[in-house]
Scaffold this motif. Structure first.
Motif, PDB file in Angstrom:
ATOM      1  N   UNK A 282      -0.309   9.825  14.749  1.00 32.30           N
ATOM      2  CA  UNK A 282       1.009   9.797  15.386  1.00 32.30           C
ATOM      3  C   UNK A 282       2.128  10.144  14.425  1.00 32.30           C
ATOM      4  N   UNK A 283       1.824  10.126  13.149  1.00 32.72           N
ATOM      5  CA  UNK A 283       2.869  10.477  12.201  1.00 32.72           C
ATOM      6  C   UNK A 283       2.464  10.191  10.770  1.00 32.72           C
ATOM      7  N   UNK A 284       3.311  10.662   9.889  1.00 30.68           N
ATOM      8  CA  UNK A 284       3.143  10.437   8.453  1.00 30.68           C
ATOM      9  C   UNK A 284       4.456   9.878   7.935  1.00 30.68           C
ATOM     10  N   UNK A 285       4.379   8.791   7.200  1.00 32.92           N
ATOM     11  CA  UNK A 285       5.563   8.291   6.526  1.00 32.92           C
ATOM     12  C   UNK A 285       5.454   8.765   5.077  1.00 32.92           C
ATOM     13  N   UNK A 286       6.312   9.697   4.745  1.00 34.75           N
ATOM     14  CA  UNK A 286       6.236  10.371   3.455  1.00 34.75           C
ATOM     15  C   UNK A 286       6.664   9.460   2.321  1.00 34.75           C
ATOM     16  N   UNK A 287       5.877   9.498   1.256  1.00 37.12           N
ATOM     17  CA  UNK A 287       6.181   8.744   0.023  1.00 37.12           C
ATOM     18  C   UNK A 287       6.584   7.305   0.315  1.00 37.12           C
ATOM     19  N   UNK A 288       5.851   6.641   1.193  1.00 38.30           N
ATOM     20  CA  UNK A 288       6.232   5.289   1.612  1.00 38.30           C
ATOM     21  C   UNK A 288       5.439   4.183   0.935  1.00 38.30           C
ATOM     22  N   UNK A 289       4.377   4.528   0.207  1.00 38.94           N
ATOM     23  CA  UNK A 289       3.551   3.506  -0.435  1.00 38.94           C
ATOM     24  C   UNK A 289       3.557   3.708  -1.947  1.00 38.94           C
ATOM     25  N   UNK A 290       4.008   2.697  -2.667  1.00 38.09           N
ATOM     26  CA  UNK A 290       3.998   2.738  -4.130  1.00 38.09           C
ATOM     27  C   UNK A 290       2.637   2.225  -4.588  1.00 38.09           C
ATOM     28  N   UNK A 291       1.825   3.097  -5.164  1.00 41.64           N
ATOM     29  CA  UNK A 291       0.464   2.743  -5.560  1.00 41.64           C
ATOM     30  C   UNK A 291       0.222   3.213  -6.988  1.00 41.64           C
ATOM     31  N   UNK A 292       0.103   2.254  -7.881  1.00 40.33           N
ATOM     32  CA  UNK A 292      -0.250   2.531  -9.274  1.00 40.33           C
ATOM     33  C   UNK A 292       0.581   3.652  -9.902  1.00 40.33           C
ATOM     34  N   UNK A 293       1.874   3.545  -9.760  1.00 41.41           N
ATOM     35  CA  UNK A 293       2.755   4.461 -10.456  1.00 41.41           C
ATOM     36  C   UNK A 293       3.151   5.710  -9.714  1.00 41.41           C
TER      37      UNK A 293
ATOM     38  N   UNK B 245     -13.460 -11.582  -2.909  1.00 41.61           N
ATOM     39  CA  UNK B 245     -12.417 -11.612  -3.938  1.00 41.61           C
ATOM     40  C   UNK B 245     -12.824 -10.753  -5.128  1.00 41.61           C
ATOM     41  N   UNK B 246     -14.043 -10.942  -5.621  1.00 34.63           N
ATOM     42  CA  UNK B 246     -14.501 -10.214  -6.803  1.00 34.63           C
ATOM     43  C   UNK B 246     -14.621  -8.721  -6.545  1.00 34.63           C
ATOM     44  N   UNK B 247     -15.234  -8.350  -5.433  1.00 31.93           N
ATOM     45  CA  UNK B 247     -15.539  -6.939  -5.201  1.00 31.93           C
ATOM     46  C   UNK B 247     -14.400  -6.153  -4.559  1.00 31.93           C
ATOM     47  N   UNK B 248     -13.514  -6.818  -3.841  1.00 33.60           N
ATOM     48  CA  UNK B 248     -12.417  -6.096  -3.187  1.00 33.60           C
ATOM     49  C   UNK B 248     -11.065  -6.297  -3.859  1.00 33.60           C
ATOM     50  N   UNK B 249     -10.760  -7.518  -4.256  1.00 36.64           N
ATOM     51  CA  UNK B 249      -9.398  -7.808  -4.671  1.00 36.64           C
ATOM     52  C   UNK B 249      -9.190  -7.976  -6.162  1.00 36.64           C
ATOM     53  N   UNK B 250     -10.239  -8.311  -6.932  1.00 33.77           N
ATOM     54  CA  UNK B 250     -10.076  -8.410  -8.382  1.00 33.77           C
ATOM     55  C   UNK B 250     -10.023  -7.029  -9.028  1.00 33.77           C
ATOM     56  N   UNK B 251     -10.473  -6.016  -8.331  1.00 37.26           N
ATOM     57  CA  UNK B 251     -10.413  -4.632  -8.810  1.00 37.26           C
ATOM     58  C   UNK B 251      -8.977  -4.138  -8.630  1.00 37.26           C
ATOM     59  N   UNK B 252      -8.298  -3.854  -9.719  1.00 43.39           N
ATOM     60  CA  UNK B 252      -6.876  -3.488  -9.672  1.00 43.39           C
ATOM     61  C   UNK B 252      -6.643  -2.240  -8.823  1.00 43.39           C
ATOM     62  N   UNK B 253      -7.462  -1.209  -8.989  1.00 40.51           N
ATOM     63  CA  UNK B 253      -7.262   0.036  -8.233  1.00 40.51           C
ATOM     64  C   UNK B 253      -7.477  -0.208  -6.744  1.00 40.51           C
ATOM     65  N   UNK B 254      -8.606  -0.809  -6.387  1.00 44.81           N
ATOM     66  CA  UNK B 254      -8.898  -1.066  -4.976  1.00 44.81           C
ATOM     67  C   UNK B 254      -7.865  -2.003  -4.363  1.00 44.81           C
ATOM     68  N   UNK B 255      -7.538  -3.074  -5.072  1.00 46.95           N
ATOM     69  CA  UNK B 255      -6.556  -4.029  -4.568  1.00 46.95           C
ATOM     70  C   UNK B 255      -5.187  -3.406  -4.373  1.00 46.95           C
ATOM     71  N   UNK B 256      -4.798  -2.541  -5.298  1.00 49.41           N
ATOM     72  CA  UNK B 256      -3.492  -1.877  -5.193  1.00 49.41           C
ATOM     73  C   UNK B 256      -3.436  -0.927  -4.004  1.00 49.41           C
ATOM     74  N   UNK B 257      -4.548  -0.273  -3.710  1.00 51.78           N
ATOM     75  CA  UNK B 257      -4.594   0.670  -2.591  1.00 51.78           C
ATOM     76  C   UNK B 257      -4.678  -0.054  -1.248  1.00 51.78           C
TER      77      UNK B 257
ATOM     78  N   UNK C  81      -2.947   3.962   7.049  1.00 54.76           N
ATOM     79  CA  UNK C  81      -3.782   4.164   5.869  1.00 54.76           C
ATOM     80  C   UNK C  81      -3.152   5.212   4.965  1.00 54.76           C
ATOM     81  N   UNK C  82      -3.527   5.168   3.705  1.00 51.19           N
ATOM     82  CA  UNK C  82      -3.035   6.175   2.772  1.00 51.19           C
ATOM     83  C   UNK C  82      -3.579   7.541   3.179  1.00 51.19           C
ATOM     84  N   UNK C  83      -2.767   8.567   3.001  1.00 55.32           N
ATOM     85  CA  UNK C  83      -3.169   9.911   3.429  1.00 55.32           C
ATOM     86  C   UNK C  83      -4.358  10.447   2.634  1.00 55.32           C
ATOM     87  N   UNK C  84      -4.629   9.868   1.474  1.00 51.85           N
ATOM     88  CA  UNK C  84      -5.779  10.322   0.684  1.00 51.85           C
ATOM     89  C   UNK C  84      -7.000   9.419   0.878  1.00 51.85           C
TER      90      UNK C  84
END
Length: 187
Positions: free
Chosen positions: A148-159, A21-33, A129-132
């Motif tokens: 197998x494919x790319x779903x373009x602009x399909x994940x809203x991540x930190x703005x 929880x602390x190392x993976x999910x409490x981190x806003x950037x990591x949790x959002x991704x 997974x995210x393309x980046x």
């Protein structure tokens, strides 16, 4: 425990939860991704559905990832969205920040492939997974997954909207390590 070359997948222990929880999910950037929805804080002491194991849930099998050399917790992994009719599932994993860049992700994916194909008898495994996220893309492709494919602009991540890459691996295309590594050595 399922063992790979460098890590093992074992049942989630209660004392793993505060670390994950602390190392993976409490981190806003990591949790959002890592999540499909917006990050939100979890009240200390409350049950976190992402980490607590529900043994009745047949569609998700969570594991804790540990280093084989010293048993240190290095992350979390799961097969989720398990569809027994179509014999398919999704792979998910998260490594603690201090455990990234050591090749553990490739080993975790290999172990999950062994579990999915050899133990569960699945026909297809899938990763989104995210393309980046080059580390996850590398780990998947090193284990035989095909883009197998790319779903373009399909994940809203930190703005911003990000592309997601869909990768798949079929049982007949899976190459199990002939030495018995990458998950073939349960203990």
């Amino acid at each position: 425990m399922l063992r790979g070359s460098t890590v093992g997948l074992r049942a989630r222990h209660e004392d793993d939860i505060p670390i994950l929880r602390t190392e993976l999910y409490d981190d806003v950037v990591n949790g959002s991704r890592a999540e499909g929805g917006p990050w939100r804080p979890i009240t200390p002491g409350s049950e976190d559905a992402r980490l607590v194991v529900d043994d009745e849930d047949q569609a998700r099998v969570p594991f804790s990832v540990v280093a084989l050399d010293d048993g240190t917790l290095v992350g979390s992994a799961s097969l989720w969205g398990i569809d027994n009719h179509n014999r398919s599932a999704h792979i998910g994993l998260g490594l603690l920040p201090s455990s990234r860049g050591k090749g553990y992700g490739t080993d975790v994916v290999a172990i999950l492939c062994h579990y999915g194909f050899a133990v569960r008898g699945l026909q297809r495994l899938q990763i989104e997974t995210l393309s980046d996220n080059p580390a996850m893309l590398r780990a998947a492709e090193r284990n035989g997954f095909v883009r197998e494919g790319v779903t373009r602009s399909s994940a809203w991540v930190l703005g911003e909207f990000l592309d997601e890459v869909l990768l798949g691996l079929l049982a007949q295309d899976w190459k199990q390590d002939p030495r018995g590594a990458a998950g073939a050595r349960p203990s």
